[in-house]
Structures are given as structure tokens and as C-alpha cells.
Scaffold this motif. Structure first.
Motif, PDB file in Angstrom:
ATOM      1  N   GLU A 106       0.829  -1.211   0.000  1.00  0.00           N
ATOM      2  CA  GLU A 106       0.000   0.000   0.000  1.00  0.00           C
ATOM      3  C   GLU A 106       0.859   1.255   0.000  1.00  0.00           C
ATOM      4  OE1 GLU A 106      -3.096   0.441  -0.981  1.00  0.00           O
ATOM      5  OE2 GLU A 106      -4.154  -0.149   0.833  1.00  0.00           O
ATOM      6  N   LYS A 107       0.413   2.218  -0.787  1.00  0.00           N
ATOM      7  CA  LYS A 107       0.972   3.577  -0.760  1.00  0.00           C
ATOM      8  C   LYS A 107      -0.093   4.492  -0.161  1.00  0.00           C
ATOM      9  CE  LYS A 107       4.109   5.321  -2.339  1.00  0.00           C
ATOM     10  NZ  LYS A 107       5.380   5.684  -1.645  1.00  0.00           N
ATOM     11  N   VAL A 108       0.229   5.075   0.958  1.00  0.00           N
ATOM     12  CA  VAL A 108      -0.717   6.046   1.522  1.00  0.00           C
ATOM     13  C   VAL A 108      -0.131   7.460   1.557  1.00  0.00           C
ATOM     14  CG1 VAL A 108      -1.916   4.329   2.910  1.00  0.00           C
ATOM     15  CG2 VAL A 108      -0.041   5.599   3.911  1.00  0.00           C
ATOM     16  N   THR A 109       1.131   7.585   1.098  1.00  0.00           N
ATOM     17  CA  THR A 109       1.775   8.906   1.201  1.00  0.00           C
ATOM     18  C   THR A 109       1.968   9.566  -0.160  1.00  0.00           C
ATOM     19  OG1 THR A 109       4.025   8.048   1.031  1.00  0.00           O
ATOM     20  CG2 THR A 109       3.055   8.102   3.231  1.00  0.00           C
ATOM     21  N   GLU A 110       1.233   9.119  -1.170  1.00  0.00           N
ATOM     22  CA  GLU A 110       1.416   9.715  -2.492  1.00  0.00           C
ATOM     23  C   GLU A 110       0.868  11.136  -2.585  1.00  0.00           C
ATOM     24  OE1 GLU A 110       3.541   8.458  -4.208  1.00  0.00           O
ATOM     25  OE2 GLU A 110       2.939   6.760  -5.445  1.00  0.00           O
ATOM     26  N   TYR A 111      -0.006  11.489  -1.660  1.00  0.00           N
ATOM     27  CA  TYR A 111      -0.636  12.811  -1.686  1.00  0.00           C
ATOM     28  C   TYR A 111      -0.531  13.421  -0.287  1.00  0.00           C
ATOM     29  CZ  TYR A 111      -2.590  11.723  -6.265  1.00  0.00           C
ATOM     30  OH  TYR A 111      -2.741  11.424  -7.588  1.00  0.00           O
ATOM     31  N   PRO A 112      -0.861  14.699  -0.163  1.00  0.00           N
ATOM     32  CA  PRO A 112      -0.840  15.311   1.179  1.00  0.00           C
ATOM     33  C   PRO A 112      -1.789  14.591   2.137  1.00  0.00           C
ATOM     34  CG  PRO A 112      -1.078  16.997  -0.518  1.00  0.00           C
ATOM     35  CD  PRO A 112      -1.199  15.672  -1.206  1.00  0.00           C
ATOM     36  N   THR A 113      -1.574  14.827   3.409  1.00  0.00           N
ATOM     37  CA  THR A 113      -2.347  14.123   4.439  1.00  0.00           C
ATOM     38  C   THR A 113      -3.846  14.290   4.238  1.00  0.00           C
ATOM     39  OG1 THR A 113      -0.545  14.542   5.953  1.00  0.00           O
ATOM     40  CG2 THR A 113      -2.634  13.867   6.933  1.00  0.00           C
ATOM     41  N   TYR A 114      -4.270  15.497   3.861  1.00  0.00           N
ATOM     42  CA  TYR A 114      -5.716  15.690   3.740  1.00  0.00           C
ATOM     43  C   TYR A 114      -6.306  14.847   2.618  1.00  0.00           C
ATOM     44  CZ  TYR A 114      -4.326  19.284   0.309  1.00  0.00           C
ATOM     45  OH  TYR A 114      -3.760  19.962  -0.740  1.00  0.00           O
ATOM     46  N   THR A 115      -5.492  14.565   1.602  1.00  0.00           N
ATOM     47  CA  THR A 115      -5.971  13.687   0.534  1.00  0.00           C
ATOM     48  C   THR A 115      -5.949  12.229   0.998  1.00  0.00           C
ATOM     49  OG1 THR A 115      -5.142  15.236  -1.094  1.00  0.00           O
ATOM     50  CG2 THR A 115      -5.649  13.027  -1.880  1.00  0.00           C
ATOM     51  N   ALA A 116      -4.870  11.855   1.703  1.00  0.00           N
ATOM     52  CA  ALA A 116      -4.814  10.495   2.266  1.00  0.00           C
ATOM     53  C   ALA A 116      -5.995  10.273   3.205  1.00  0.00           C
ATOM     54  CB  ALA A 116      -3.496  10.293   3.006  1.00  0.00           C
ATOM     55  N   ASN A 117      -6.330  11.290   3.980  1.00  0.00           N
ATOM     56  CA  ASN A 117      -7.488  11.187   4.873  1.00  0.00           C
ATOM     57  C   ASN A 117      -8.769  10.953   4.085  1.00  0.00           C
ATOM     58  OD1 ASN A 117      -5.839  11.675   7.040  1.00  0.00           O
ATOM     59  ND2 ASN A 117      -6.481  13.793   7.344  1.00  0.00           N
ATOM     60  N   TYR A 118      -8.872  11.632   2.951  1.00  0.00           N
ATOM     61  CA  TYR A 118     -10.060  11.452   2.116  1.00  0.00           C
ATOM     62  C   TYR A 118     -10.122  10.023   1.576  1.00  0.00           C
ATOM     63  CZ  TYR A 118     -13.353  11.857  -1.707  1.00  0.00           C
ATOM     64  OH  TYR A 118     -14.409  11.642  -2.549  1.00  0.00           O
ATOM     65  N   PHE A 119      -8.996   9.540   1.060  1.00  0.00           N
ATOM     66  CA  PHE A 119      -8.971   8.161   0.551  1.00  0.00           C
ATOM     67  C   PHE A 119      -9.360   7.186   1.659  1.00  0.00           C
ATOM     68  CE2 PHE A 119      -5.413   9.295  -2.697  1.00  0.00           C
ATOM     69  CZ  PHE A 119      -6.339   9.967  -3.473  1.00  0.00           C
ATOM     70  N   TYR A 120      -8.753   7.369   2.827  1.00  0.00           N
ATOM     71  CA  TYR A 120      -9.019   6.459   3.938  1.00  0.00           C
ATOM     72  C   TYR A 120     -10.498   6.511   4.328  1.00  0.00           C
ATOM     73  CZ  TYR A 120      -8.836   4.480   8.632  1.00  0.00           C
ATOM     74  OH  TYR A 120      -9.069   3.721   9.749  1.00  0.00           O
ATOM     75  N   SER A 121     -11.089   7.711   4.275  1.00  0.00           N
ATOM     76  CA  SER A 121     -12.505   7.860   4.634  1.00  0.00           C
ATOM     77  C   SER A 121     -13.409   7.051   3.722  1.00  0.00           C
ATOM     78  CB  SER A 121     -12.918   9.329   4.555  1.00  0.00           C
ATOM     79  OG  SER A 121     -12.224  10.102   5.503  1.00  0.00           O
TER      80      SER A 121
END
Lengths: 361, 131, 350
Positions: A106-121
Motif C-alpha cells: 500500500e501507498k498512503v503517502t502519495e498525496y498530502p495528508t488531507y488527501t490520504a485522509n479522504y482516501f481512507y474515509s
């Protein structure tokens, strides 16, 4: 026919800016001699369409690492990793495959945290939860308030996090290998009152591999997958209490009863995306009073859990099984768990689904 | 364009209005117009529309940042018990600092959920505000 | 057939920006707000727009009228701050209210008087039998060029009426007339974020001329005299103009003040005068006769003679009152106002 875990490897969970999905996959199999002789590959991953614009990741990974064996990708949100191990055990038990490489990446750091948060949501229902502004920490905060209203002290959750950090110190692939104190919670940023950043999982990229085989390794005692189960809960907004994690509690109880397994004596990896969830589960199982004394558990989240080892979303379950395999065989960071059983538990969302895999030595 | 006009158009009834699914088999009620009872799986269901009134049972003040979320942070996510007895989780708006209390009466309001700025579609749906 | 107002509803956001803060920030003398008759103005939140506010007002109006979505044959949405430049707001609101599909639905634009014109169109539709009930909404999140004089007044609010047969209604619309010319006192060009106005030119030849002319026309046509009206409500671009125009018509101040909301709410554009009418329906004694005159730049006015009916006090209890919404208020800073109303230049699309 049985299914045995015969090997594996794990990369340090980190911000691997220099490594993409295919690179992470290659790095972990490169360090894993057992991973070469396989006739099927299952890639566990939750986010590649979102974070890397990639469909059919299983095939692209297999091509990149130079194999020509059938492959597929398994996605079941945060519990993708255990779903992949479950499927691998089925393929092997049914005779469809001889040796399956389960590759969580898994890559979770490809985008800024707020985008990672959106993906995770998006592990929640996009149309009726995410669009309405609901997020995973919002549910965790509501669950935490419920437990606190029923008498659980704030320190129970902080205590979980502190213990996870202690455990992670000796784990080579853990993301946060340092201790934290109760004091540090005071300055921790709030995600959703009363839940703070220190109650939340560590977010990093990762890759882990395990090989599931129809035969144990010659001459050693490869643990056998003796239970693999899943249960689906109600959406959190349909429950009487968000903290009623009935799928996880029911599934853990069933697995323990089926095998005569005592969680306090087994090597256990519980899904602790937020500190409130393992507390809710252990309370639901009747193990904890409101003081949350975890002293009775011999090998509980020795990896440091999602909290400190880290949570590379779809890969996490593979990390858990790898860790239990290591604890039951030649050790993880110098620690072993001389237990008869090892149990990995994973869930997606606030108990939207729950999965359990049990190994026996 | 990130938001899909057709996806929103398809589900707009459940976003614009508060429907409740009532199960003819187990008798339980659940928020949203659904084809199947989420509790017992029966498709012997019918739908009623909520008055939109309820009581705030619990809430959390959220700072968690997501794409384009800074416009509406911090925000309150609350659990609302509708007068029909059904629970719904949603955003609580129209609130000044430290005004929210558990047990407060709330009512449904139409607000923006998301908008594909500056040129795309706007999604609307139900949130709640104190009465 | 006689036509009446069967139900009404209003919406005023809770947040208020002080006129003194606007003056201090933009370098106006602190005495200016008083000269404008302004104390504060309402501010909609970041997830509100003309459609969402209009929805709230309309929902209350339908409840007071005792009608369901099946009873509404037309929806007129008067606004000059449409969420979409092209795409009707009326359809959003109608669907969200559960209004049936067989209906007329359109957005009307005439600066601040489109909803007033929607009322007159509704009178025509109901009288002719083409519609049994119509829903008229006036709703605006009015924009002002930051620092401009309009920054003291341009605010957010909505009002809605169910117009239908007079029998059993809350208020009978006795008579109405419109007066329209081409007068460029206030406008907003395509692609311009804020309206422009001709400042002093918005007064005499625009606001005052059209309101006085429409009011006089109404009285000529009906034979009513100034003394026959118990209340007068005029479009309220600030706290002063309505009192001035009343003086010009020989109407005493005490008949105007009960329907004057702008000093504490701001100019809600399409909701402005009609919000005053809603307040009177909640407070005036039955049988009171109200002179209502809208104004929209560009320019035009609609004058109405409206008689409050016996059912109004009971219906008033069925929803939030304008006075209560005026009192339920939370002060915000200019920074919060800027955030709520999207006035800050940001990168978007991330």
C-alpha cells in the motif's frame, strides 16, 4: 488438505517517497527466499485506484517482479490483508494452488495528508457517510464518548497507545519505534473530540509477504491456518451504539470457542486503528473492567499494532499474519511467543466487517 | 470534474429528504429509503418520510482535514434520534461556539454537501440545526 | 376567484456582522452605520446558498398552508444570487420539498423584486385557474464588493409564500400593480463577482420614484387612501430609505417600523420587503390592511394591498417567527464572514 504459513517478509512501514507500489512489492519479495517458489499471487491493497491510478494491480505487480503465475488483487478496505490470506488458504486447501504468495502492499503517502485522509474515509459509504461529512475519526470519537459515558476512563485509551509504542520499539519494521508518555497526550492534536492524533494509527507505506502452502516446510514446524473467518456488521449509524462492535466480538468469541483458544495465552494482533476499538472489543469479550488492566494478556499486539507498527491500509492484515508467524517461529525483533495459537484480527471501518485468521503451531 | 452529476442525481431523493424504511417482517426501522431491511434482510419493506425533528444524542467536534474540507472545519458530527425513533448520523450546523448540548432539539435543514468548485456540480442534502 | 396567502415562512441565518466592524475595517467614520440605519447584517454559513435558505422558508410556508408537494402547481424562485448561473434553483428546492413533477418551476431575476413579481404572476395563475396553489420564494445571499457601501447591508435570508384561493387563507391579496422602467441604478455584468451601483442615482430616480409611483397607482386603481392602510412595508436596502419613502407618501413612521427588519438583518434582497410582510403576518391584528411595495433595481416595483385574515395568528404558531429569528443571533468577525461567504481567494480543485 491443510494450509501452512511457510515464510514471509516485511518492509519497514514508512514514508517511502522513493518507492511505488511495484517497487515496494519487489523489495519485499527480494528479501523473502520462500516467496520465489509459488504458483499463485494474491495482492492485498485498498487504495491503488485512488492513490496510483492503477487498476488490476495484481497483474502489474507480478509482471514487474518477473513472474508468470496467475495473480489477482483482493480489496476489502482495511481488512484486505486478512481477506487475501483467507483466500490463499482456500486456494491451497481446495487444491487449486500449491503455494500462494500473499503480498500486502500500500501507498498512503502519495498525496498530502488531507488527501490520504479522504482516501481512507472512503472505507465508509461514500454516498451516505462520506458525502455527509462523516469520517472514521468522527465515528471513533463517538464510540469513545459512549465508553467514557459508561465509565471507561480516558487513560484506558491513552494506556493502549503507550503500550503499543513500548511494544513497537523492538520491532524492526514498525513505523514508530519510540515510547510515549501519558504527558504527551496533553499536547496531542485533536482529530475529533475527545479523540487525538495519539489515539490514531500511524500512517505509512508498506509491503509484507507471507507464503501459504499446502505442505509445511520440511524439518520445521510451519504454523497451520486452522481458522479463517469473516463477519459483517451493521453500518455504524444503524447501531444502537457505535461502540457495539458485534461483528468483531462475535467472530473472536466464535473462533476462540471453536478452537478452545484463550486470547490471553495466544499471540494476538488486534485491529487498533483508533485506541477505542481494541478497548471496546476486549470489553465486549468480557476481558476488561473500566480500569482496562491489560496485564493478563501475554502476547497482545507485540508488533505495536496499527497504532505504532503502522497501518498501510490494505497491507496491514498481511503484516499481522507475518508477525504472528515470526513470533511463533524464529522470533520478531528478538521476541517470541511460545503460544499454541496465534490470532490476527482485522476490521474495516468501525466494524463494518471483521476478519480473523488463526494459526496453530 | 470530481463529482458525478449522475451519481448525485440518482440518489438525490435520499439526500434531499429523510426517509425511513419500515420492515414488514421484523418491524424494525432504519434511516434511508432502502430496498431491503438491513436488520433482517427482508424485502417486505415500506417507506415513510420523517418530520425532520429529533434530539441530539451525542456529538463530536471534528478537525480531521479531508480534501477541500477547510471551508467547513471545525464541524460537528452528531447522532440524532428522530421523533420517529430512528437514529441518523449527520452534520450539525448553525452552531455558535460552545452552544451544542446533548439532549438539544434539532431539525433537518437542506445544506450543501459538496461542490465541484469553481465550475462543477453542487451536491445538496440534509444536515441538522438546533431548533 | 379571490387570491390569498395560505402560508408563509422565513429564514434568517443566525450569524451577524456588525456594521461598526465593517466601518472600522474599511476606514469609514463610525457614525456612518447610524446614518444608514444599520446595526448588523445576517451572514449565511459556508454550506448555505439561496437554494438551501429558500428550501427552509418554503418548508415552513407549506407547513403553515397545510399543503403537500402534490398541492403545489408552480414554484417561482426569485433570486439574484443563484447557486448556478445557468441551472434553475427552483428545481432543486422543489425536489427537496417533494413537489410533484407536473408543475411550473422557474427562477426569476429582477434584482431585489423578482419574488414580488412571482407573487403577481401567482395571483394571475390562481385567478385564471391554471394553478391551484403556487410556491413563491425570495432568497438571496447578497454579494457586496468588500469595502463598498453595500458591505454594510448586503446580507442573507429567505422568505416563501404559498399563494392560493383566498378562502381560508392567512391574508387576502386585494389588489396589486406593477411599475417598471429601464433605469440602470444597480447591475452586475456577466463574470463580475460583485454588483456595481450608481450610488446616489439609486435613490431618487430609482428606489423612490418606482415605489412612490407603484403605491400611487395602486391607490388610484383601488380607491384606497393612505389612511386605509394599517401598515406599510417597502423594500429595505438600508434602514433609512423605507422611512423616507413613507414620508414622501404621507405614511407615519409607526406604520412602517413593525415591518422594518433591515437594521438588524441587512438587505436580504429578494427577501427584503417580503420578510417584513412575513413579520406582519405573525404580528398584525386580523383585518389589518398592509401596503406592500417591492423594489428591484433596473428598475421596478410591485405594490400590493393585503388584508390579514383571522387564521393568521394561529398559523403563525406553526413555525419559527421572524422576530425570533432576528433575536437568535451570534456575532461573527469580518474574518469569519469572509470565510463563510467565500470571499477569500483560494486555490480550488485540489
Amino acid at each position: 488438505m491443510g494450509a501452512y504459513v511457510v515464510g514471509g517478509a516485511a518492509l519497514k512501514i514508512d514514508r517511502h517517497f522513493e518507492l511505488g507500489y511495484k517497487d515496494l512489492a519487489y523489495r519485499v519479495v527480494r528479501d523473502c527466499p520462500e516467496c520465489s517458489d509459488v504458483d499463485y499471487v494474491i495482492v492485498a491493497s485498498a487504495l491503488p485506484e485512488l492513490s496510483a491510478h492503477q487498476v488490476d494491480l495484481g497483474i502489474h505487480v507480478v509482471q514487474w517482479i518477473g513472474r508468470r503465475v496467475p495473480a489477482l488483487r483482493v480489496e476489502s478496505g482495511e481488512s484486505s490483508g486478512l481477506a487475501a490470506v483467507d483466500l490463499a488458504a482456500s486456494l491451497v486447501s481446495s487444491g487449486r494452488a500449491r503455494r500462494v504468495l500473499v503480498l500486502g502492499v500500500e501507498k498512503v503517502t502519495e498525496y498530502p495528508t488531507y488527501t490520504a485522509n479522504y482516501f481512507y474515509s472512503l472505507t465508509l459509504d461514500y454516498e451516505y457517510e462520506v458525502l455527509r461529512g462523516i469520517s472514521p475519526p468522527a465515528y471513533a470519537a463517538l464510540a469513545m464518548k459512549e465508553l467514557m459515558n459508561s465509565g471507561v476512563r480516558r487513560e484506558c485509551f491513552s494506556g493502549w497507545a503507550i503500550r503499543m509504542h513500548e511494544n513497537a520499539v523492538s520491532v524492526p519494521h514498525a513505523m514508530l519505534r519510540f515510547k510515549i508518555s501519558l504527558e504527551s497526550f496533553k499536547d496531542s492534536q485533536v482529530l475529533a473530540e475527545p479523540l487525538t492524533l495519539y489515539d490514531s494509527f500511524a500512517s505509512g507505506d508498506g509491503a509484507a509477504a507471507v507464503v501459504v502452502s499446502s505442505k509445511p516446510n520440511e524439518g520445521d514446524s510451519s504454523p497451520e491456518i486452522v481458522y479463517s473467518g469473516a463477519e459483517v456488521g451493521l453500518p455504524a449509524y444503524l447501531r444502537d451504539r457505535v461502540s457495539d462492535l458485534t461483528a468483531s466480538v462475535g467472530l473472536l468469541r466464535r473462533a476462540a470457542e471453536r478452537l478452545g483458544l484463550d486470547l490471553r495465552r495466544a499471540a494476538v494482533e488486534l485491529h487498533d486503528s483508533y485506541t477505542v476499538y481494541p478497548i471496546a472489543i476486549l470489553k465486549g469479550l468480557g476481558y476488561l473492567d473500566d480500569r482496562c488492566d491489560l496485564g493478563g494478556f501475554e502476547y497482545l499486539n507485540l508488533s505495536g499494532g496499527l497504532k505504532a507498527r503502522g497501518h498501510p491500509v490494505g497491507a496491514t492484515g498481511v503484516y499481522q499474519v507475518y508477525e504472528i508467524f515470526k513470533l511463533m517461529t524464529d522470533g520478531l525483533g528478538g521476541r517470541t511467543a511460545p503460544a499454541e495459537y496465534g490470532l490476527a484480527h482485522s476490521m474495516s471501518g468501525p466494524d463494518n466487517s471483521s476478519r480473523v485468521v488463526v494459526l496453530r503451531r | 470534474m470530481r463529482l458525478s452529476p449522475q451519481q448525485f442525481w440518482r440518489i438525490r431523493e435520499n439526500q434531499y429528504r429523510l426517509f425511513i424504511t419500515v420492515c414488514g417482517s421484523c418491524g424494525r426501522k432504519a434511516i434511508l429509503k432502502r430496498p431491503v431491511c438491513p436488520y433482517c434482510g427482508s424485502d417486505r419493506v415500506h417507506h415513510v418520510e420523517s418530520s425532520g425533528l429529533g434530539v441530539l444524542e451525542s456529538f463530536t467536534k471534528v478537525y480531521y482535514r479531508r480534501n477541500s474540507s477547510e471551508d467547513d472545519l471545525p464541524k460537528f458530527i452528531g447522532v440524532v434520534r428522530l421523533t420517529e425513533g430512528v437514529r441518523v448520523v449527520g452534520e450539525i450546523v448553525g452552531v455558535g461556539a460552545d452552544e451544542l448540548r446533548e439532549g438539544m432539539e434539532v431539525e433537518a435543514v437542506l445544506r450543501r454537501y459538496a461542490s465541484d468548485d469553481p465550475y462543477g456540480v453542487i451536491y445538496y442534502g440534509i444536515k441538522f440545526k438546533p431548533v | 376567484m379571490e387570491v390569498g396567502i395560505r402560508g408563509w415562512g422565513a429564514y434568517i441565518p443566525r450569524f451577524r456582522l456588525s456594521a461598526l466592524e465593517v466601518a472600522a475595517l474599511w476606514g469609514y467614520d463610525g457614525r456612518l452605520p447610524k446614518a444608514l440605519g444599520m446595526v448588523e447584517k445576517s451572514v449565511a454559513e459556508e454550506d448555505e446558498d439561496a437554494a438551501t435558505m429558500g428550501w427552509y422558508a418554503a418548508r415552513v410556508a407549506m407547513r403553515r398552508a397545510g399543503v403537500s408537494g402534490d398541492d403545489i402547481d408552480a414554484v417561482f424562485f426569485g433570486t439574484e444570487s443563484k447557486p448556478y448561473a445557468v441551472k434553475p434553483s427552483a428545481t432543486i428546492v422543489a425536489d427537496a420539498l417533494g413537489v410533484k413533477r407536473r408543475k411550473l418551476a422557474t427562477d426569476l431575476e429582477f434584482a431585489c423584486r423578482a419574488a414580488g413579481e412571482g407573487m403577481r404572476i401567482s395571483v394571475g395563475l390562481v385567478k385564471s385557474g391554471l394553478a391551484r396553489n403556487t410556491l413563491v420564494i425570495g432568497s438571496d445571499t447578497a454579494q457586496a464588493n468588500p469595502g463598498d457601501l453595500l458591505d454594510f447591508t448586503a446580507s442573507s435570508g429567505a422568505v416563501a409564500f404559498v399563494v392560493g384561493p383566498a378562502s381560508g387563507s392567512a391574508a387576502v391579496i386585494e389588489a396589486s400593480v406593477s411599475y417598471v422602467t429601464d433605469t440602470p441604478d444597480f447591475w452586475r455584468r456577466d463574470r463580475s463577482p460583485y454588483p456595481e451601483h450608481a450610488e446616489i442615482f439609486t435613490g431618487e430616480p430609482a428606489y423612490f420614484h418606482h415605489i412612490v409611483s407603484a403605491a400611487k397607482l395602486l391607490m388610484e386603481e383601488t380607491g384606497l387612501r393612505v389612511e386605509d392602510f394599517d401598515y406599510a412595508v417597502f423594500h429595505q436596502p438600508n434602514g433609512r430609505f423605507p422611512l423616507q419613502v413613507a414620508r414622501m407618501l404621507g405614511i407615519p413612521q409607526e406604520k412602517v417600523l413593525p415591518g422594518l427588519v433591515t437594521p438588524h438583518v441587512g438587505n436580504t434582497y429578494n427577501a427584503s420587503a417580503l420578510l417584513g410582510l412575513a413579520k406582519l403576518l405573525e404580528e398584525a391584528r386580523p383585518r389589518s390592511r398592509v401596503l406592500l411595495v417591492t423594489f428591484g433595481s433596473g428598475a421596478g416595483s410591485d405594490a400590493f394591498s393585503i388584508v390579514v385574515q383571522d387564521s393568521a395568528p394561529e398559523l403563525a404558531k406553526m413555525g419559527p417567527r421572524v422576530a425570533d429569528m432576528m433575536n437568535s443571533r451570534v456575532r461573527v468577525s469580518y474574518s469569519e464572514y469572509s470565510k463563510f461567504r467565500g470571499l477569500l481567494l483560494k486555490n480550488v480543485g485540489g
